[in-house]
Write a protein that holds these residues in place. Structure first.
Motif, PDB file in Angstrom:
ATOM      1  N   TYR A 118      24.189  77.735  46.093  1.00  0.00           N
ATOM      2  CA  TYR A 118      23.462  78.964  45.821  1.00  0.00           C
ATOM      3  C   TYR A 118      22.042  78.618  45.392  1.00  0.00           C
ATOM      4  O   TYR A 118      21.803  77.616  44.715  1.00  0.00           O
ATOM      5  N   GLY A 119      21.086  79.461  45.756  1.00  0.00           N
ATOM      6  CA  GLY A 119      19.704  79.204  45.396  1.00  0.00           C
ATOM      7  C   GLY A 119      19.450  79.383  43.908  1.00  0.00           C
ATOM      8  O   GLY A 119      19.922  80.346  43.308  1.00  0.00           O
ATOM      9  N   LEU A 120      18.719  78.442  43.333  1.00  0.00           N
ATOM     10  CA  LEU A 120      18.266  78.609  41.952  1.00  0.00           C
ATOM     11  C   LEU A 120      17.199  79.691  41.887  1.00  0.00           C
ATOM     12  O   LEU A 120      17.039  80.358  40.865  1.00  0.00           O
ATOM     13  N   ALA A 121      16.469  79.843  42.972  1.00  0.00           N
ATOM     14  CA  ALA A 121      15.489  80.916  43.101  1.00  0.00           C
ATOM     15  C   ALA A 121      15.264  81.171  44.585  1.00  0.00           C
ATOM     16  O   ALA A 121      15.228  80.237  45.385  1.00  0.00           O
ATOM     17  N   ILE A 122      15.141  82.442  44.933  1.00  0.00           N
ATOM     18  CA  ILE A 122      14.889  82.863  46.310  1.00  0.00           C
ATOM     19  C   ILE A 122      13.734  83.857  46.277  1.00  0.00           C
ATOM     20  O   ILE A 122      13.740  84.782  45.456  1.00  0.00           O
ATOM     21  N   VAL A 123      12.767  83.677  47.156  1.00  0.00           N
ATOM     22  CA  VAL A 123      11.635  84.603  47.248  1.00  0.00           C
ATOM     23  C   VAL A 123      11.402  84.940  48.712  1.00  0.00           C
ATOM     24  O   VAL A 123      11.385  84.055  49.568  1.00  0.00           O
ATOM     25  N   ALA A 124      11.257  86.233  48.987  1.00  0.00           N
ATOM     26  CA  ALA A 124      10.947  86.692  50.339  1.00  0.00           C
ATOM     27  C   ALA A 124       9.783  87.668  50.256  1.00  0.00           C
ATOM     28  O   ALA A 124       9.632  88.385  49.256  1.00  0.00           O
ATOM     29  N   ALA A 125       8.973  87.694  51.307  1.00  0.00           N
ATOM     30  CA  ALA A 125       7.822  88.598  51.294  1.00  0.00           C
ATOM     31  C   ALA A 125       7.441  89.009  52.707  1.00  0.00           C
ATOM     32  O   ALA A 125       7.618  88.248  53.662  1.00  0.00           O
ATOM     33  N   THR A 126       6.929  90.224  52.819  1.00  0.00           N
ATOM     34  CA  THR A 126       6.316  90.697  54.055  1.00  0.00           C
ATOM     35  C   THR A 126       5.030  91.419  53.689  1.00  0.00           C
ATOM     36  O   THR A 126       4.883  91.935  52.572  1.00  0.00           O
TER      37      THR A 126
ATOM     38  N   LYS B 127      -7.384  90.510  54.697  1.00  0.00           N
ATOM     39  CA  LYS B 127      -6.930  91.081  53.439  1.00  0.00           C
ATOM     40  C   LYS B 127      -5.452  91.486  53.530  1.00  0.00           C
ATOM     41  O   LYS B 127      -4.996  91.969  54.566  1.00  0.00           O
ATOM     42  N   ILE B 128      -4.738  91.282  52.429  1.00  0.00           N
ATOM     43  CA  ILE B 128      -3.313  91.579  52.364  1.00  0.00           C
ATOM     44  C   ILE B 128      -3.112  93.043  52.011  1.00  0.00           C
ATOM     45  O   ILE B 128      -3.707  93.555  51.057  1.00  0.00           O
ATOM     46  N   ARG B 129      -2.256  93.705  52.791  1.00  0.00           N
ATOM     47  CA  ARG B 129      -1.986  95.120  52.552  1.00  0.00           C
ATOM     48  C   ARG B 129      -0.480  95.368  52.549  1.00  0.00           C
ATOM     49  O   ARG B 129       0.261  94.814  53.340  1.00  0.00           O
ATOM     50  N   GLY B 130      -0.050  96.243  51.639  1.00  0.00           N
ATOM     51  CA  GLY B 130       1.334  96.706  51.629  1.00  0.00           C
ATOM     52  C   GLY B 130       2.375  95.622  51.461  1.00  0.00           C
ATOM     53  O   GLY B 130       3.447  95.692  52.072  1.00  0.00           O
ATOM     54  N   ALA B 131       2.103  94.635  50.626  1.00  0.00           N
ATOM     55  CA  ALA B 131       3.052  93.528  50.438  1.00  0.00           C
ATOM     56  C   ALA B 131       4.328  94.008  49.754  1.00  0.00           C
ATOM     57  O   ALA B 131       4.298  94.857  48.861  1.00  0.00           O
ATOM     58  N   ARG B 132       5.446  93.464  50.211  1.00  0.00           N
ATOM     59  CA  ARG B 132       6.742  93.633  49.554  1.00  0.00           C
ATOM     60  C   ARG B 132       7.242  92.228  49.217  1.00  0.00           C
ATOM     61  O   ARG B 132       7.502  91.430  50.117  1.00  0.00           O
ATOM     62  N   VAL B 133       7.345  91.928  47.924  1.00  0.00           N
ATOM     63  CA  VAL B 133       7.741  90.599  47.460  1.00  0.00           C
ATOM     64  C   VAL B 133       9.003  90.749  46.620  1.00  0.00           C
ATOM     65  O   VAL B 133       9.007  91.488  45.626  1.00  0.00           O
ATOM     66  N   SER B 134      10.070  90.077  47.003  1.00  0.00           N
ATOM     67  CA  SER B 134      11.347  90.212  46.301  1.00  0.00           C
ATOM     68  C   SER B 134      11.834  88.857  45.808  1.00  0.00           C
ATOM     69  O   SER B 134      11.488  87.812  46.364  1.00  0.00           O
ATOM     70  N   VAL B 135      12.658  88.907  44.769  1.00  0.00           N
ATOM     71  CA  VAL B 135      13.176  87.675  44.176  1.00  0.00           C
ATOM     72  C   VAL B 135      14.676  87.814  43.944  1.00  0.00           C
ATOM     73  O   VAL B 135      15.173  88.874  43.564  1.00  0.00           O
ATOM     74  N   GLY B 136      15.410  86.738  44.209  1.00  0.00           N
ATOM     75  CA  GLY B 136      16.834  86.662  43.939  1.00  0.00           C
ATOM     76  C   GLY B 136      17.166  85.284  43.385  1.00  0.00           C
ATOM     77  O   GLY B 136      16.300  84.413  43.286  1.00  0.00           O
ATOM     78  N   GLY B 137      18.408  85.068  43.043  1.00  0.00           N
ATOM     79  CA  GLY B 137      18.831  83.763  42.547  1.00  0.00           C
ATOM     80  C   GLY B 137      18.466  83.511  41.103  1.00  0.00           C
ATOM     81  O   GLY B 137      19.319  83.170  40.278  1.00  0.00           O
TER      82      GLY B 137
END
Length: 283
Positions: free
Chosen positions: A190-198, A205-215
């Motif tokens: 299992y991940g000690l930390a998981i990060v995903a983003a779109t 320039k970055i617009r409308g980012a969705r950044v999530s974390v699990g683990g």
């Protein structure tokens, strides 16, 4: 240990599945069984009836349309990993699938089962939050669609009712940049930390980012402060480092035998930095 006694029923249609769930409050749905069966063996779960979806047709399809991708509840992790259609349309999914346990588990475990199980250490909840997915469920009142932002409500809990069953997950198909990062002690853990983003990147320039974390957290969640820091920022190393600092200062990590909260805090920050750097490169 041996599991407690239970009835086993494998209906051949969703109507019978829903009826069984309504009639048996302690019933549990099983798709691939890779999450539920260990809990039964350790007697951490004791359903009166085990309702198997193996005979229900229409739940093993991957449909890639012009505007969205639909993944049926019984699609295996292995099928996601090796889908040429998904690799072309949304390579984030096959990429994340390769981090799930081992090939034997991926060949039996299911996309829908993992999503419904809502384990904060599993890959799919983190990924689906970043992808702004929609979860389709059916119950006695009929079908309904649950936005992923309101689906995961706690560790191993969701907004799906006890007499509802997950039938599919739908993901918008677009040209957003994406990144997936995970750290585990060894492959298959299992991940000690998981990060995903779109995110969209327009004119650098970055617009409308969705950044999530699990683990690293008790409940899979979005990193709202990081998303705010990224909005309108120029993609590049400076933004990546700033995102790392914001993540480390705002995340609320757990502490257990696998890693302290302080370690996980620094780990989440580092993964966010890598994730944002990947977004900047157009991953």
């Amino acid at each position: 240990m041996k599991p407690p006694k239970f009835k086993y029923i494998a209906p051949d249609n969703l109507a019978d599945v829903v009826q069984l769930l309504a009639e048996e409050p302690d019933a549990k749905v099983v798709a691939g069984g890779q999450s539920l069966m260990p809990l039964l063996a350790m007697r951490l779960a004791g359903p009166s009836v085990l309702v198997d979806l193996r005979n229900v047709s229409g739940l093993q399809r991957i449909d890639v349309g012009d505007t969205e991708i639909r993944i049926g509840a019984r699609v295996t992790h292995d099928a996601v990993e090796h889908s040429a259609a998904l690799l072309a349309a949304l390579p984030m999914l096959p990429t994340a699938a390769r981090f799930i346990a081992h090939p034997q588990i991926r060949s039996r475990g299911t996309f829908g089962g993992s999503t419904a199980h809502a384990d904060p250490s599993a890959e799919w909840p983190t990924v689906l939050l970043a992808l702004d997915a929609v979860v389709d469920v059916v119950g006695p009142a009929g079908e309904r669609s649950i936005p992923v932002d309101s689906f995961f409500t706690g560790p191993f809990t969701s907004s799906m009712a006890a007499d509802e069953v997950l039938i599919a997950v739908r993901i918008p198909r677009d040209d957003r940049h994406w990144s997936f990062q995970e750290t585990a002690r060894k492959a298959g853990d299992y991940g000690l930390a998981i990060v995903a983003a779109t995110a969209e990147i327009t004119e650098g320039k970055i617009r409308g980012a969705r950044v999530s974390v699990g683990g690293a957290v008790g409940t899979v969640t979005r990193l709202g402060a990081v998303e705010e820091a990224l909005e309108g920022a120029l993609a590049g190393d400076e933004t990546s480092r700033r995102a790392e600092s914001v993540a480390a200062s705002t995340v609320e990590p757990i502490s257990d035998i696998h890693g302290s909260s302080d370690y996980r805090r620094r780990l989440v920050g580092a993964l966010v930095r890598r994730t944002v750097a990947d977004l900047s490169k157009g991953a």
